[in-house]
Design an enzyme around this catalytic site. Sequence first.
Site, short mmCIF file in Angstrom:
data_model
loop_
_atom_site.label_atom_id
_atom_site.label_comp_id
_atom_site.label_asym_id
_atom_site.label_seq_id
_atom_site.Cartn_x
_atom_site.Cartn_y
_atom_site.Cartn_z
N ASP A 1 -35.57 8.34 -15.09
CA ASP A 1 -35.31 8.71 -16.48
C ASP A 1 -36.33 9.76 -16.90
OD1 ASP A 1 -37.47 6.97 -16.63
OD2 ASP A 1 -36.71 5.83 -18.33
N TYR B 1 -39.37 12.10 -18.50
CA TYR B 1 -40.78 11.89 -18.86
C TYR B 1 -40.84 11.35 -20.28
CZ TYR B 1 -41.78 14.98 -14.87
OH TYR B 1 -41.88 15.55 -13.62
N PHE C 1 -37.50 15.95 -13.60
CA PHE C 1 -38.80 16.28 -12.99
C PHE C 1 -39.42 17.58 -13.52
CE2 PHE C 1 -36.68 13.65 -9.74
CZ PHE C 1 -37.60 12.61 -9.68
N HIS D 1 -39.61 7.07 -4.60
CA HIS D 1 -39.82 7.97 -5.74
C HIS D 1 -41.14 8.71 -5.57
CE1 HIS D 1 -40.33 9.19 -9.97
NE2 HIS D 1 -39.03 8.99 -10.09
#
Length: 223
Positions: free
Chosen positions: A68, A70, A81, A190
């Site tokens: 999801d 930041y 990202f 991740h």
Amino acid sequence: MDNKTLLVDSSWMNFFQQEYQKSYFPKLLEDIKKEYQTYLCYPQWEEIFEAFKVTSLSKVRVVILGQDPYHQPHQAHGLAFSVKKNTPLPPSLKNIFQELKNDLNIDKGNDGNLVSWARQGVLLLNTTLTVRQSQPNSHLQYQWASFTDHVLSFLNLNCTNLVFILWGKNARNKKELITAEKHLIIESAHPSPLSAYNGFFNSKPFSKTNDWLISKNKTPIKW
């Protein structure tokens, strides 16, 4: 937000119009609208579907799927990202750039804006497109999962020889929506500092992506 105000590239409009016909999607937008009216949420309202504005459907060659957005100020802007220019790199993005340096010897420096990737056909998509400030995964209860499932199923069905890069558990759970015989699936932990050393580092997603695209007579990405 409705069909007339949805800020996406025109190539995606048929897909979004199909979603509007399903009961979950108007409800999802209404639920998220209430969240934005009640809490401080990210990204900005008009940037929620930024990935579908910057990357036209006809250009999609790669899908990078994250978790999801930041959840701190001045970071999320609708591309998974990515951060806007002159924004300090979040830890996950630092690790992505470290892997890029290790993989292809490309040094991105401190510019975390990934719009150049998106414009080349890298759909930077999170499994959930919104979040409350300082509360990761706070919008999981809304039906973003249905939306991103439909995006992935649509791409799987209507495109060929795409690369799906699945980073983290939330993204890897979507693997079943992708036909492995038709597309390349690259999956790993991740890039977050909490998990990057559990298989993200040295996974070489960037070179694997370009090798695949070249093998399918597609233009590689200028990472």
